[in-house]
Design an enzyme around this catalytic site. Structure first.
Site, PDB file in Angstrom:
ATOM      1  N   VAL A 224     101.461  28.371  20.994  1.00 26.66           N
ATOM      2  CA  VAL A 224     100.119  28.619  21.534  1.00 26.66           C
ATOM      3  C   VAL A 224      99.123  28.818  20.402  1.00 26.66           C
ATOM      4  O   VAL A 224      97.982  28.348  20.462  1.00 26.66           O
ATOM      5  CB  VAL A 224     100.126  29.831  22.490  1.00 26.66           C
ATOM      6  CG1 VAL A 224      98.715  30.112  23.001  1.00 26.66           C
ATOM      7  CG2 VAL A 224     101.078  29.586  23.656  1.00 26.66           C
ATOM      8  N   GLY A 225      99.553  29.494  19.332  1.00 26.25           N
ATOM      9  CA  GLY A 225      98.665  29.718  18.195  1.00 26.25           C
ATOM     10  C   GLY A 225      98.170  28.429  17.576  1.00 26.25           C
ATOM     11  O   GLY A 225      97.014  28.321  17.149  1.00 26.25           O
TER      12      GLY A 225
ATOM     13  N   GLU B 106      98.466  35.584  13.950  1.00 28.13           N
ATOM     14  CA  GLU B 106      99.683  36.382  13.783  1.00 28.13           C
ATOM     15  C   GLU B 106     100.684  35.858  14.801  1.00 28.13           C
ATOM     16  O   GLU B 106     100.636  36.216  15.980  1.00 28.13           O
ATOM     17  CB  GLU B 106      99.394  37.872  14.007  1.00 28.13           C
ATOM     18  CG  GLU B 106      98.470  38.491  12.966  1.00 28.13           C
ATOM     19  CD  GLU B 106      99.104  38.618  11.595  1.00 28.13           C
ATOM     20  OE1 GLU B 106     100.316  38.350  11.457  1.00 28.13           O
ATOM     21  OE2 GLU B 106      98.386  38.981  10.647  1.00 28.13           O
TER      22      GLU B 106
ATOM     23  N   GLY C   7     100.433  35.836  19.101  1.00 27.44           N
ATOM     24  CA  GLY C   7     101.279  35.229  20.120  1.00 27.44           C
ATOM     25  C   GLY C   7     102.265  34.269  19.489  1.00 27.44           C
ATOM     26  O   GLY C   7     102.600  34.384  18.311  1.00 27.44           O
ATOM     27  N   SER C   8     102.722  33.321  20.272  1.00 23.37           N
ATOM     28  CA  SER C   8     103.723  32.376  19.793  1.00 23.37           C
ATOM     29  C   SER C   8     103.098  31.339  18.861  1.00 23.37           C
ATOM     30  O   SER C   8     101.891  31.075  18.911  1.00 23.37           O
ATOM     31  CB  SER C   8     104.380  31.660  20.972  1.00 23.37           C
ATOM     32  OG  SER C   8     103.458  30.785  21.602  1.00 23.37           O
ATOM     33  N   SER C   9     103.948  30.719  18.025  1.00 22.25           N
ATOM     34  CA  SER C   9     103.470  29.659  17.127  1.00 22.25           C
ATOM     35  C   SER C   9     102.937  28.476  17.923  1.00 22.25           C
ATOM     36  O   SER C   9     101.946  27.846  17.535  1.00 22.25           O
ATOM     37  CB  SER C   9     104.601  29.198  16.203  1.00 22.25           C
ATOM     38  OG  SER C   9     104.997  30.243  15.335  1.00 22.25           O
TER      39      SER C   9
END
Length: 491
Positions: free
Chosen positions: A248-249, A266, A244-246
């Protein structure tokens, strides 16, 4: 509900109906959460209803999964590999239907949808061979008459949280390897592609049932952030793989780290293609086109920045503008379509907002730049001339927007390539070996994927897939990525 439409008849062949339960828990389909509607992004019409899972459903599933792990990890790894082989065979029988579903529900063109499912089949084949090669080492001991060995054992349970842009391939990258390594898998699919999650799970569940194995070896949930948060917090899950997005990650990583769990991330990409003055320009232009426009710019490996040497800047740009004018936009299921819709109406709004920000920071729209008035989420493929120092260039806009900029020297191009927070994929077009070796060396690209004379997208499963910096540092699929799904003990 569009399920009754003739073009949706194939959905019943992969176990889907007009209303579907979204959780597979210990061999039973159930769900006690809210009802959501799966939409076709080409026209925003309903395909089918899905009942999402609740936290209570998750708890029941995890109890069963934890018990099943005790059985599965004791099965010899080549036998686990044979189960994964059978999953690949089951996918082969439904390749066209599943590929069509990916195209219908996600919005990517049909060849890409079929290719995504084929990628899981390839991962199954890869993992079958891997199941006989989970090797440890014999290490020389410094003590007389002693032996020292390295042993790899399963983690237990692996959580996989996937994104809408590759709604089933990323599951394959993770689950195929996790299963042969002796782990049970808990999968939370993307909230906006629940039909793909259900159809994939039905195939896997059928193989487990056929072999009289505990069904909780594979557990899946359709649901929202509450299910994802439960996975991140759950101490029974040794490894959480998140795509997902940086933004949320980073939150997922912090939650998992607090309980000393392992994370495989990722995240966002901001990928550049460099075209040197000696490059094959026609080859580069063809490569840039699909790298920037394919999947409507919604791949993590999409080319978002094009760096052209000043001496060939105008000739390369003119050729690229010519091919952009020929891009066929339309229904992703129709033959000849190159650019389908963005995945959601929110994505279309983000595109519009992104164009406004680009213009406010000095970006010049060379082609495109507008939404296409239609029932679906279609936008124009866009090329923007802009400074590499503009703040907007440092961010990932998940749409078919390509930033083009010029450079004078290789060193300048590499510095621009490395100047963004993300570090997933990169590519250079050149004929000179000395440039190639600088590019792939320690002072070259800082990305996890470093290509030459091919685009930034289209990674092969045999190599480890992943990136550096804000892309998260995780590695999936090939090479020795399997080691992340096991624990090492020195004996």
């Amino acid at each position: 509900m569009g399920f009754a439409r003739k073009e949706y008849e194939f959905l019943s062949e992969i176990g889907l109906s007009s209303r579907n339960l979204g959780c597979y828990v210990d061999g039973t389909w159930k769900a006690n959460g809210p009802v959501v509607i799966s939409l076709n992004p080409a026209n925003n019409q309903a395909i089918a209803e899905v009942v999402e899972g609740s936290v209570e459903d998750y708890e029941e599933g995890m109890r069963a999964c934890s018990e099943a792990a005790k059985t599965w990890m004791q099965v010899p790894s080549p036998k686990r590999g044979d189960i994964v082989r059978q999953i690949g065979d089951a996918l082969r029988t439904k390749l066209q239907q599943l590929g069509r579903l990916v195209s219908l529900e996600m919005g990517k063109i049909l060849p890409e949808g079929i290719g995504e499912v084929q990628e899981i089949i390839d991962m199954c084949d890869f993992s079958v061979g891997l199941s006989r090669q989970l090797n440890g080492s014999v290490i020389p001991s410094e003590r007389p008459n002693h032996a020292m060995l390295e042993m790899w054992n399963p983690l237990g349970v692996v959580g996989v949280i996937t994104a809408f842009n590759f709604p089933c391939a990323v599951l394959g990258w993770n689950a195929c390897i996790a299963l042969v390594c002796g782990n049970c898998v808990v999968w939370k699919g993307a909230p906006t592609t629940p039909l793909i999650t259900i159809a994939m799970t039905r195939l896997v569940a059928g193989v487990l049932e056929k072999n009289n194995l505990p069904p909780a070896i594979f557990t899946s949930f359709c649901g929202g952030a509450d299910i994802g948060q439960a996975i991140a917090k759950d101490t029974r899950i040794s490894l959480v793989s998140f795509t997902g997005s940086s933004k949320v990650g980073q939150m997922v990583q912090q939650t998992v780290n607090q309980r000393f769990g392992k994370c495989l991330l990722e995240l966002s990409g901001n990928n550049a293609i460099i075209v040197m003055d000696d490059a094959d320009i026609q080859l580069a232009v063809r490569s840039v086109l699909f790298a920037a426009v394919g999947t409507a710019g919604q791949r993590c490996t999409t080319c978002r920045r094009l760096l052209l040497h000043e001496s060939i800047y105008q000739i390369a740009l003119d050729q690229l503008l010519d091919v952009y004018k020929q891009v066929k936009i339309g229904n992703p299921l129709e033959k000849g379509t190159l650019l389908g819709p963005l995945h959601t109406s929110e994505s279309r709004k983000s595109f519009e907002k992104g164009i406004e920000i680009i213009k406010s920071q000095g970006g010049k729209i060379l082609i495109g730049g507008s939404v296409i008035e239609s029932e679906g989420n279609f936008v124009q493929p866009t090329i923007v001339e802009i400074s590499p120092n503009a703040d907007v260039v440092k961010e990932e806009l998940f749409a078919p927007v390509l930033y083009v900029m010029k450079f004078q020297t290789l060193q300048e191009a590499v510095e621009i390539n490395n100047s963004v927070p993300q570090g997933l994929s990169s590519s250079i077009f050149t004929r000179k070996p000395e440039i190639i070796f600088k590019w792939i060396g320690p002072l070259g690209s800082d990305c996890g994927i470093v290509n030459v004379n091919i685009p930034t997208n289209g990674a092969e499963i045999g190599g480890a897939f992943g990136g550096e910096k804000a892309t998260g540092g995780g590695r999936e699929a090939g090479s020795d990525s399997w080691k992340q799904y096991m624990r090492r003990s020195t004996w």
